[in-house]
Enzyme design. Structure first.
Site, PDB file in Angstrom:
ATOM      1  N   HIS A  40      -8.122  21.142 -12.162  1.00  0.00           N
ATOM      2  CA  HIS A  40      -8.922  20.161 -11.433  1.00  0.00           C
ATOM      3  C   HIS A  40     -10.348  20.686 -11.263  1.00  0.00           C
ATOM      4  O   HIS A  40     -10.554  21.811 -10.820  1.00  0.00           O
ATOM      5  CB  HIS A  40      -8.291  19.914 -10.075  1.00  0.00           C
ATOM      6  N   ALA A  41     -11.307  19.876 -11.627  1.00  0.00           N
ATOM      7  CA  ALA A  41     -12.705  20.324 -11.585  1.00  0.00           C
ATOM      8  C   ALA A  41     -13.103  20.733 -10.181  1.00  0.00           C
ATOM      9  O   ALA A  41     -12.803  20.047  -9.211  1.00  0.00           O
ATOM     10  CB  ALA A  41     -13.607  19.199 -12.087  1.00  0.00           C
ATOM     11  N   HIS A  46     -21.648  15.622 -11.606  1.00  0.00           N
ATOM     12  CA  HIS A  46     -21.164  15.629 -10.222  1.00  0.00           C
ATOM     13  C   HIS A  46     -20.960  17.056  -9.736  1.00  0.00           C
ATOM     14  O   HIS A  46     -21.431  17.442  -8.658  1.00  0.00           O
ATOM     15  CB  HIS A  46     -19.847  14.840 -10.155  1.00  0.00           C
ATOM     16  N   GLU A  47     -20.245  17.877 -10.540  1.00  0.00           N
ATOM     17  CA  GLU A  47     -19.995  19.261 -10.120  1.00  0.00           C
ATOM     18  C   GLU A  47     -21.289  20.055 -10.016  1.00  0.00           C
ATOM     19  O   GLU A  47     -21.463  20.872  -9.103  1.00  0.00           O
ATOM     20  CB  GLU A  47     -19.035  19.942 -11.103  1.00  0.00           C
ATOM     21  N   HIS A  51     -22.829  19.666  -6.686  1.00  0.00           N
ATOM     22  CA  HIS A  51     -22.349  20.607  -5.670  1.00  0.00           C
ATOM     23  C   HIS A  51     -23.094  21.938  -5.787  1.00  0.00           C
ATOM     24  O   HIS A  51     -23.546  22.502  -4.785  1.00  0.00           O
ATOM     25  CB  HIS A  51     -20.851  20.866  -5.845  1.00  0.00           C
ATOM     26  N   GLU A 104     -19.935  15.344  -1.769  1.00  0.00           N
ATOM     27  CA  GLU A 104     -19.410  14.491  -2.835  1.00  0.00           C
ATOM     28  C   GLU A 104     -20.464  13.521  -3.360  1.00  0.00           C
ATOM     29  O   GLU A 104     -20.478  13.177  -4.532  1.00  0.00           O
ATOM     30  CB  GLU A 104     -18.209  13.705  -2.318  1.00  0.00           C
ATOM     31  N   ARG A 131      -0.355   1.173   0.051  1.00  0.00           N
ATOM     32  CA  ARG A 131      -0.945   0.907  -1.267  1.00  0.00           C
ATOM     33  C   ARG A 131      -0.878  -0.583  -1.605  1.00  0.00           C
ATOM     34  O   ARG A 131      -1.809  -1.137  -2.182  1.00  0.00           O
ATOM     35  CB  ARG A 131      -0.243   1.732  -2.345  1.00  0.00           C
ATOM     36  N   HIS A 137      -4.804  16.188  -4.170  1.00  0.00           N
ATOM     37  CA  HIS A 137      -5.388  16.460  -2.851  1.00  0.00           C
ATOM     38  C   HIS A 137      -4.352  16.462  -1.742  1.00  0.00           C
ATOM     39  O   HIS A 137      -4.560  17.081  -0.705  1.00  0.00           O
ATOM     40  CB  HIS A 137      -6.488  15.431  -2.568  1.00  0.00           C
ATOM     41  N   TYR A 179     -14.378  11.397   0.059  1.00  0.00           N
ATOM     42  CA  TYR A 179     -14.710  10.716  -1.192  1.00  0.00           C
ATOM     43  C   TYR A 179     -14.985   9.239  -0.944  1.00  0.00           C
ATOM     44  O   TYR A 179     -15.862   8.648  -1.564  1.00  0.00           O
ATOM     45  CB  TYR A 179     -13.574  10.905  -2.200  1.00  0.00           C
TER      46      TYR A 179
END
Length: 2004
Positions: A1005-1006, A1035-1036, A1039, A1063, A1141, A1165, A1175
């Site tokens: 997971h990134a 995105h990363e 961070h 995020e 859901r 998560h 998120y």
């Protein structure tokens, strides 16, 4: 805000050193007795002085009025004589005032009064000079007032005065020569002749300034504004407004040039001053007629209309008075109309300048004005009346505070009203204009007309005092007066004199304010702040909404808005008792003067002027004038001066100020040193401790950095190579660091950091003072870590078998399973992969997850939280975060539902209706993602326009040989193009950007990693070459960029401003990266499609990623909140997950699910303990960030189709990058709203950016779904995931309730009572357009509060908090105050809401503790006051108890104290990023960052732990038990004394109602408020977790709650103001009579209640019912919505989840709702029988066409305004009408009963039962009859004076049966008081809130029985036949039984409101649904959400619980 902070803002060395002195005094042995005595003497002295000052001001004002209203020599001499005499008296008082050491006083108001009285003013001059000064000023005034000039056309007519002659000429003439003549002559007559007097005046006034300790008059004048940089503020305001003025100037100059020619008006120069329609060119409104932008548009000038309608001066004043009254402000008193002069007298000379007068006697207020009938005077009249309104509002203040908050405030108030009065809407209302609302051109005309009044005035006003500042300072000498004056006017105003001027002229004095010595900056300030006021009032009135073209600021009219009027009144009442920022904040919420309101008002005009001037090529600005007003020598001097102007000017300002500051500091140092010695070095100790703390914090932060680095390295090693060895090493490191953290935490807690002055240092200590999961015992902590690691390992190692090759069983989530879902369109293959993954990664983790929840909740409790849900939510630092999150979802839900419907249709077309239902949820496996969280992989076959170019660049990336490294280099280049940082070398060396091929397992997971050494930053990501990973890489890197920007912050601040910020940052960049524009720039897209269809495709693709993620991001943590709270237990894990859901996301599992499955853990998560709401928040705020950056980059303009937000690319824009950088650098050093404001200018989360971005898609989807007839939303799934048993238990577990809250749905409307048909009245109609919107407390020193609660300075309280807890608890008796019960004659307010004055009948307006409803058949006589309120003749505006417990009798209901919040952590990842192993991110490392440095384990003063939690805590609790008991004993004694004083004050008020007793009662209430809050704060800090003695525990527990008093002072004030405002509406509500429209003024009591109980006219009853609700409930709806928020906030501060839990708390019931319903179910059958019988009788009376046989009863015909008691209809519904009811009143009268004998009978009744006789004082002090000499509140009530011996009853008793019963009822309360009097005060109350009333009612049932009445000899024989019995019981039932469902509805409705089940837009709908369900009544007419019918019942606006 603490008082010390307020003092610092007020400014001044005296206030500062007084605050410090107070600190040192309290820090030693209490107050200096001599100083305390001096302060007491000072208070008496100042009150006497203030009274004498009022007399002097009255006398001076009378003399001044006599002179200015009749200018004669005699009157001038009298005025001067009076002024001389008064100056002598003031000087004498001044000398005496200086003798007091007032700077040392504790009382802030007292110090402020002394400070003001210590400045004498001009009276400080010697007598001869004072007289000379007065003669100089009066000489100038006299010259100005008597100046006459000759007519231009008739030289023999020489009697033209300024008013009205010259003013009218300048208003009407357009002859430039005539205007020039009058201009010159007036300036000669009024100006030049005043020069000598002015020069003398300047010299003398400056001498007076020096005697008052100022350098000159300029400094003196500016001191009134209480800010040191006043001139700089004025200059800044002018710079803000100047561009608008210059555009206006250029436009007017052109129009004047067109009219008069180039020879009169130059093209580029200043404008000649005589051509602007005003003698001084200060306003230009009189030239509007020929300069109007659109001359063909109808003119809004009302002068002609006024004259045609025969307006008079009197009518203008009466209209103004009516305007103020419509706002609930004060009408002009009779003396005003009698004494004012509103027209120029024909018989004498007067000063005609309009002025308002206060004569300081509280009665006499006047205006003097020579009114002419024109529009300008129409506005001026409102302006002057504004001054008088200000006088009226603050007349109750001490004389010295009867002034505006600053000089500009007074000027602004009337003008604020004038802004409404001049609005087109209001002019239409009053008939001065007609027609429809204005078009754009008309609006420009209107704004232009306003602008040439408001805007052009500003430079003139600014000039006038800048000129005088120079004169007073000596920089403008007498020989340069005129030169300097015109230089300023040319430079600032761009005007020039019409002819050359010399120093023989003195044009400044031709302006009244110069001649009259009136400071003029006040008008400049006023013209700025009036727009601040106006904007605030318009928003309160609902008349202005930004960006809403139907509610523009320019068309706002606050006429008739009570809410706006009340807000204005609250500010005005303050007078100058507080510094002006406090007053401004009270109305506007702002503390600074700002021009943005003005600029916002005039923005359309500014835009138009720029365009128009550009079109005509007009020069903006002006070149130097050719008119001569300075000699060459003067010009040379000015030029020389201007070259060196800046530095000397600064020095001239700063020099004297610095000297003053240095002098004050020196004085401060000397005084402080004395107290430092007296405090035995405590100050040095504390300073040393703070310095030590600073050094310790630097050291700790460094240590924590190393610890984080060590743990992160271990975490990285494990996650990048999952082995048992690495896992053990990581676990060992985690435990080791956890133990180290505990040790450092212990040391951290030895510091008194709460008392530190350095706010940043305190913030760091606060963050480090929370321990996290390290609070767990070591074994439990290891179990938690192991559980999380097990789940993570299960997830990381999970593999499944291939669908096509069952022998290939090595498919992992990344990339294998992910690729299957991205590419496969085989429904069976997708189902197989889905089921296998959820089995491998989910079901296997259920046991570990259950263990994790249990351990984690234990950790939460040890950290002061109820559960992990509360812990997680605390990181957002917002109490109502769950409501905010739900509101965000409600904003975007309509867009999601459209996408869902569209996608479902395409999937149905692809897979068939047997796989995808037409109206149901979508199967989760068909959406291109294993979790259905993003759907972008199905975009290819669902694309709106498939023939258009596909913008997915995956193929292009592959074709162009992109590699993982190139992805990252490309992302780095993007950030560098924004002037952000490049990646350091270590990043490239150590990051893992592709999955290793060496066979090891790793978490793919990134994730982005900060190693906390300022050098090492890494990313771990198994990159695939896809468009998705291209975006994820950016995105990363976002961070990492965040890490790089805040790396220089302390370690504790190296995290996002809130969890969602991290995020959002990368995604903001991704929004640019994903645009066609950027992709084309990068060579990944050949063409840049710009047509609408391509844009829809692109937005659709983005929507499948961004929009569809939102419900998934929202529900994942909603699910876990339920798990952590216990709503979802292990037996329901999977059922509840899929219910969420389905309900939120519209998704269903592909096949049946059971509790053997555990599908949530198949999401990383959940398995890795990563909070997910970040998120969801990120996906909202990234669009806020994006919009702001695009605007900064010039890439986005709202409304410009060529600059769409969806195609904005900020690449290469450093402006956008710098703005982003400024936000990122803050880290978490500031709360997140501060960080957001840096970039966006906003302080809240808002989804409007999302909707704005996707609006084209939203519009297209609505049209497309409508075209295809697609069902929007979804019906229930047919797939089974819950058993029937589970579904039936959802109600009991509270799951459905929570789901309803999150979905924000209206309650099911089908829940109706049996045998009652649904109402046909539509009370749930859709909302109309008007209603569419759906610190740890400071530790304190108890001694201070026990001795002097009014001295409760928060900063002072902090100083000794820890000292108290350790050393002073055993000796608190030493601090007992000397507070004896005051004499009964002392004045007072009203009953205290804490255990006394329990009312047995209707509540008084402010009595929030009232324990009864608004009627009482068997007790109280109907009062003349409004039911439930004070008489309308006694306005009840200031007496609502300020800290009522929302209706509960005392402060004794408590729960645990507020919990300490955890600091933020850096859990910065979304579904694509695993920051789990990054120690920035708590819960990613199971121990660290839950253990992060922020531990709260062994705090010996932590009151949130049980005895067994911690050994240290246990020892402290055991040792402290005796100390706690001693404390409680002393606190109980003092609380009783404070209560006694307060009750006495309330008694005095209620038994002698007048202004004096009212104000004294309010003072007593405020004192008691301070005492209780102080006691509460101490009780909050005392350990009670290990107290095993139940009475001690309960006593301490009950002290720990005080209701709304727990609110911060500003919120508490707002809470009380809201209730007062609502009650003011309720108490003053009146209606007009039915069929008599001119007979108005009917009040609830007695008129309306009489009509409701006696009338039988259906239409009349309906009229009264409807009108009462229109004039009460509807008018308070907006206020009530605010009250709900504040009441919930107060509940949370008292440690309840919401106000419904708080209101239920006193009943000690775990399931209050269920118990109440069970009781109702027992009673309901009887009620239904009564209901059916009454309905039949009413149908017989009114006819079947109006009342159905089986429908609810119309609410208006039940004999009562609310249908709560049906006694009013007893006469014609009585079962046996021939049988009379028992009424012993005639017999009582015959036997000579008196009030005394009635109460003696009552006493005898109780004594007969072996109960207590009344004490002797009871008979001596009670009031049984209405006194003849004073007004009292007659409402029957029983009073406990809290001293165990004084008990009384107050009742206006009549010798009748009703009062006989009431007397027994009230005496029952006294019996209750007597019975529990020996208990501690917190226990002196009913067992629950209903008990007190029930006891009295129980006695009443006996007393009113025929048998007892026969015993008393009041009836001759008992009537025991059935008919009489039935009638008697029926009458009782119509009172008591009919009341029950109404009472139940009252609080059930509010419980639903408070807990969020019911949204604001459902209030009225839900109210009537409940009334129909429980009571079987319906409204008589159609209701909507415009109505607010609950608010028509007193207890709703009063916020009083009713279920009791």
């Amino acid at each position: 805000m603490s008082k010390i902070k307020t003092m610092l803002k007020i400014g001044g060395g005296a206030v500062l050193f007084a605050a410090i002195v107070a600190v040192f005094v309290v820090a030693t042995q209490g107050r200096d007795p001599d100083l305390e005595a001096l302060e007491l003497e000072g208070r008496e002295y100042i009150l006497h002085l203030d009274k004498m000052a009022g007399n002097r001001k009255n006398r001076a004002s009378l003399a001044e009025w006599a002179y200015t209203s009749n200018i004669t020599k005699e009157n001038e001499e009298k005025r001067i004589q009076v002024q001389l005499e008064i100056s002598q008296q003031e000087k004498q008082a001044w000398e005496e005032t200086k003798m007091y050491r007032w700077q040392d006083f504790q009382d802030f108001s007292l110090r402020r009064m002394f400070k003001k009285y210590s400045q004498l003013g001009v009276a400080a001059l010697p007598n001869d000079k004072y007289k000379q000064l007065m003669l100089s000023i009066s000489g100038m005034e006299s010259n100005y007032a008597t100046a006459k000039i000759c007519s231009y056309k008739n030289a023999t007519k020489c009697d033209l005065s300024l008013e009205p002659d010259l003013t009218e000429i300048f208003a009407k003439s357009q002859d430039p020569e005539e205007l020039k003549y009058y201009w010159v002559e007036w300036h000669k007559a009024a100006g030049a002749r005043a020069r000598q007097n002015f020069t003398e005046y300047v010299q003398l006034d400056n001498e007076a300034a020096k005697l008052n300790n100022f350098n000159d008059v300029a400094e003196w004048w500016q001191s009134e504004y209480e800010v040191p940089d006043f001139e700089q503020q004025l200059a800044k305001l002018w710079e803000d407004v100047k561009p608008l003025y210059q555009q206006l100037h250029a436009y007017v100059r052109k129009r004047l040039r067109d009219k008069y020619g180039d020879e009169v008006v130059s093209a580029k120069g200043p404008i000649p001053a005589h051509l602007l329609g005003n003698m001084w060119a200060q306003t230009w409104s009189n030239i509007e007629s020929f300069t109007r932008p659109y001359p063909d548009k109808k003119e809004i000038d009302v002068t002609q209309a006024m004259q045609e309608q025969n307006y008079t001066a009197l009518k203008m004043f009466q209209m103004s008075d009516e305007f103020f009254r419509s706002l609930n402000l004060t009408a002009m008193p009779e003396k005003f109309w009698k004494n004012s002069i509103i027209e120029k007298p024909a018989d004498r000379e007067i000063v005609c300048h309009a002025s308002a007068w206060d004569f300081y006697d509280g009665e006499d207020f006047r205006i003097k004005q020579c009114t002419t009938i024109d529009y300008e005077y129409f506005q001026t009249t409102h302006h002057e009346m504004g001054h008088v309104q200000y006088f009226l509002q603050y007349k109750h203040q001490p004389v010295v505070f009867r002034d505006g908050a600053n000089p500009g405030f007074h000027e602004a108030v009337g003008d604020t009203i004038a802004l409404s009065v001049s609005s087109p809407k209001h002019l239409r209302r009053v008939g001065l204009t007609s027609g429809d609302a204005e078009d754009e051109q008309t609006e420009i005309n209107q704004l232009y007309k306003m602008g040439i009044d408001k805007i052009v005035f500003l430079p003139f006003a600014y000039t006038l005092d800048l000129f005088r500042y120079g004169v007073f300072r000596g920089s403008t000498a007498p020989e340069d007066y005129n030169c300097h004056y015109w230089r300023l006017r040319e430079e600032l105003q761009g005007v020039e004199p019409p002819v050359d001027r010399t120093e023989e002229d003195f044009d400044a004095a031709a302006k009244y304010h110069v001649s009259a010595d009136v400071e003029y900056a006040r008008y400049y300030v006023s013209f700025i702040i009036q727009f601040q006021f106006h904007r605030a009032l318009c928003q309160i009135a609902g008349e202005y909404v930004p960006e809403d073209l139907t509610k523009k600021l320019v068309d706002c009219d606050i006429y008739q808005s009570i809410a706006a009027g009340n807000a204005l009144s609250n500010m005005l009442k303050m007078g100058s008792s507080r510094a002006w920022p406090d007053a401004m904040e009270a109305l506007t919420g702002q503390r600074a003067m700002r021009a943005d309101g003005l600029l916002e008002y005039f923005r359309p005009l500014h835009d138009w002027l720029r365009a128009e001037n550009a079109r005509t090529g007009e020069h903006v600005g002006w070149q130097p004038s050719r008119t001569q007003y300075c000699t060459e020598e003067q010009k040379a001097a000015l030029n020389t001066e201007s070259k060196s102007e800046a530095a000397p000017a600064q020095q001239s300002l700063i020099g004297p100020m610095m000297l003053k500051i240095i002098g004050e500091l020196a004085l401060l140092g000397a005084i402080a040193s004395v107290f430092i010695v007296a405090a035995q070095g405590r100050a040095q100790e504390r300073a040393a401790e703070e310095n030590s703390g600073r050094e310790y914090m630097r050291s700790l932060d460094e240590i924590m950095g190393k610890a984080k680095n060590k743990l992160t390295l271990a975490s990285w090693a494990y996650e990048s190579n999952i082995t048992t060895y690495n896992e053990d090493k990581y676990l060992q490191t985690s435990l080791q660091i956890a133990e180290e953290e505990k040790e450092y935490w212990k040391e951290t807690m030895t510091y008194l950091w709460h008392e530190f002055y350095d706010e940043d240092l305190k913030r760091m200590f606060k963050k480090y003072s929370i321990l996290g999961t390290s609070a767990l015992p070591e074994d439990l902590n290891q179990r938690l870590i192991q559980a999380i690691n097990n789940m993570k390992a299960t997830y990381a190692k999970a593999t499944i078998c291939d669908f096509k090759d069952p022998n290939k069983c090595d498919l992992t989530i990344e990339p294998s399973v992910t690729n299957i879902f991205a590419k496969s369109q085989d429904a069976d293959e997708l189902k197989h992969a889905w089921l296998e993954w959820h089995k491998a990664a989910g079901a296997a983790s259920k046991g570990n997850f259950t263990e994790y929840v249990q351990m984690y909740n234990e950790a939460a409790k040890l950290n002061g939280f109820d559960n992990v849900a509360q812990w997680w939510l605390s990181e957002y630092e917002t109490q109502d975060i769950e409501d905010q999150l739900a509101n965000l979802w409600s904003q975007v839900k309509p867009l999601y539902q459209q996408i869902h419907a569209y996608v479902r249709r395409h999937l149905r077309e692809k897979y068939g209706e047997d796989v995808v239902p037409a109206r149901g949820p979508i199967p989760a496996h068909l959406l291109g993602n294993i979790w259905a969280q993003t759907w972008n992989n199905i975009e290819q076959f669902t694309k709106p326009f498939p023939d258009k170019l596909d913008i997915d660049v995956t193929d292009a990336l592959v074709q162009q040989n992109y590699t993982a490294l190139k992805f990252f280099k490309t992302a780095e280049d993007f950030f560098k193009s924004l002037n952000l940082s490049g990646m350091p070398d270590l990043f490239w060396e150590r990051s893992i950007i592709e999955k290793p091929t060496d066979g090891r397992d790793m978490v793919c997971h990134a994730s982005a990693w900060d190693f906390f050494d300022r050098e090492d930053f890494r990313i771990k990501q198994c990159t695939s070459i896809t468009s998705d990973f291209f975006t994820t890489t950016h995105h990363e890197m976002g961070h990492i960029q965040y890490y790089l920007q805040y790396k220089d912050q302390p370690v504790i601040y190296r995290q996002g401003a809130n969890p969602g910020f991290h995020e959002a940052v990368g995604d903001v960049i991704a929004l640019s990266v994903a645009t066609p524009k950027h992709l084309k720039l990068m060579g990944l897209l050949e063409d840049d499609p710009e047509d609408v269809e391509s844009n829809i495709n692109q937005l659709y693709k983005m929507g499948l990623q961004k929009i569809v993620f939102l419900p998934f991001g929202y529900l994942l943590d909603i699910y876990r909140y339920g798990v952590f709270r216990g709503v979802t237990t292990p037996r329901d894990y999977n059922c509840h997950f899929w219910q969420l859901r389905e309900s939120i996301q519209g998704i269903e599992p592909p096949t049946t699910r059971t509790e053997n499955d555990f599908d949530p853990a198949a999401k990383y998560h959940v398995s890795a303990d990563v909070e997910y709401m970040r998120y969801y928040i990120s996906y909202i705020i990234q669009f806020q960030f994006h919009r702001s950056m695009c605007q900064l980059a010039g890439e986005y303009t709202s409304g410009d189709s060529s600059k769409l937000l969806s195609n904005c690319d900020v690449y290469n824009n450093t402006a956008a990058g710098n703005a982003l950088k400024n936000m990122l650098k803050l880290g978490s050093s500031r709360p997140w709203p501060d960080a957001m404001e840096v970039l966006t200018g906003q302080r809240n989360m808002d989804a409007s950016g999302v909707m704005e971005y996707f609006q084209p898609l939203y519009d297209w989807l609505k049209e497309e779904n409508a075209r295809t007839g697609e069902y929007i939303g979804w019906e229930p799934s047919t797939v089974q995931y819950c058993t029937q048993e589970q579904r039936s238990f959802m109600d009991q577990t509270g799951f459905k309730k929570q789901l309803s809250k999150y979905l924000k749905n209206c309650v099911n409307q089908t829940q109706l009572p049996p045998r009652v048909q649904p109402s046909t009245t539509h009370h749930c109609s859709p909302p109309l357009n008007a209603i569419t919107q759906c610190t740890v407390s400071n530790r304190t020193v108890i001694t201070l509060f026990l001795t002097r609660p009014e001295m409760a300075c928060a900063q002072t309280r902090k100083i000794l908090s820890l000292w108290l807890r350790i050393t002073l608890l055993p000796v608190l008796i030493l601090a007992e105050p000397q507070l004896d019960l005051p004499p009964i004659q002392v004045s007072s307010t009203q009953r205290n809401p804490y255990g006394y004055g329990v009312s047995s009948t209707p509540s008084n307006l402010g009595s929030n503790f009232d324990t009864n409803r608004n009627f009482q058949y068997s007790t109280a006589r109907t009062q003349s006051s409004v039911s439930g309120g004070y008489p309308s003749s006694t306005p009840f505006s200031g007496i609502t108890p300020v800290i009522s417990n929302n209706g509960y009798p005392n402060v004794n209901y408590a729960n645990g104290p507020s919990s300490t919040l955890r600091p933020f952590d850096d859990r910065n990842r979304d579904d694509r990023i695993d920051i789990n192993s990054d120690p920035n991110f708590r819960r990613n490392d199971p121990n660290f960052v839950r253990n992060d440095p922020n531990f709260v384990g062994a705090n010996p003063f932590d009151i949130n732990r049980d005895l067994n939690t911690n050994s240290i805590d246990s020892r402290v609790n055991q040792v402290s038990l005796n100390q706690i008991r001693d404390f409680l004993k002393q606190a109980d004694e003092q609380a009783s004394k404070e209560c006694t004083n307060n009750v006495a004050a309330q008694w005095n008020f209620e038994t002698d109602v007048n202004d004096v007793t009212q104000h004294a009662a309010l003072d007593a209430q405020q004192r008691y408020t301070l005492f209780q809050r102080g006691l509460w704060e101490v009780a909050q800090q005392l350990p009670r977790g290990g107290i095993r003695d139940f009475p001690t525990f309960r006593q301490l527990r009950l002290l720990s709650i005080i209701g709304p008093a727990a609110l911060p002072p500003d919120q508490l004030d707002r809470y009380n103001r809201i209730i007062n405002d609502m009650l003011a509406v309720y108490n003053t509500a009146e209606i007009c009579a039915y069929n008599e429209p001119f007979k108005c003024g009917l009040h609830l009591q007695p008129e309306l209640q009489f009509i409701m109980s006696h009338s039988r006219d259906w239409d009349e009853l309906q009229h009264v019912w409807t009108e009462w609700r229109r004039n009460t409930g509807r008018r308070i709806r907006d206020l009530y919505e605010q009250l709900v928020d504040l009441t919930n906030q107060a509940a949370r501060l008292n440690n309840f989840t919401d106000a419904s839990a708080y209101w239920m708390f006193p009943y000690d019931s775990f399931n209050m709702r269920q118990e109440v319903d069970e009781i109702w179910e027992q009673v309901k059958p009887l009620y239904e029988l009564l209901h059916a019988y009454v309905r039949r009788r009413l149908r017989e009376a009114y006819g079947p066409e109006r009342i159905s046989k089986s429908a609810p009863i119309p609410a208006h015909i039940l004999g009562d305004m609310w249908g709560q008691s049906w006694n009013g209809i007893v006469p014609f519904t009585l079962p046996y009408p021939g049988k009379k009811l028992v009424d012993v009143t005639p017999e009582m009268i015959r036997q000579g009963f008196t009030p005394l004998t009635i109460f003696q009978l009552a006493e005898e009744f109780y004594v007969s039962m072996n109960m207590s006789a009344m004490p002797q004082d009871f008979w001596a002090l009670s009031v049984f009859e209405q006194p003849a000499d004073r007004q009292i509140h007659c409402q029957p009530s029983a009073w406990d004076f809290c001293n165990r011996h004084d008990y009384r009853i107050k009742m206006c008793t009549h010798p009748d049966m009703k009062d006989l019963v009431t007397a027994h009822h009230e005496m029952a309360h006294i019996q209750y008081f007597l019975s529990y009097r020996n208990l501690p005060k917190v226990f002196r109350d009913g067992a629950n809130p209903g008990f007190h009333e029930a006891v009295g009612e129980a006695i009443a049932l006996s007393v009113s029985s025929p048998r007892h009445l026969q015993t008393l000899g009041l009836i001759q024989r008992s009537i025991d036949d059935t008919a009489h019995d039935i009638n008697y019981l029926f009458t009782q039932a119509m009172d008591k039984l009919a009341f029950l469902p109404f009472a139940l509805v009252m609080d059930r409705w509010r419980w639903d409101v408070f807990n969020g089940e019911i949204r604001k837009e459902q209030y009225n709908c839900h109210w009537w649904r409940l009334r129909e369900q429980y009571q079987g009544v319906k409204p008589p007419v159609l209701r909507s959400e415009l109505d607010f019918d609950p608010g028509s019942k007193y207890h709703i606006p009063a916020n009083i619980p009713y279920i009791r």
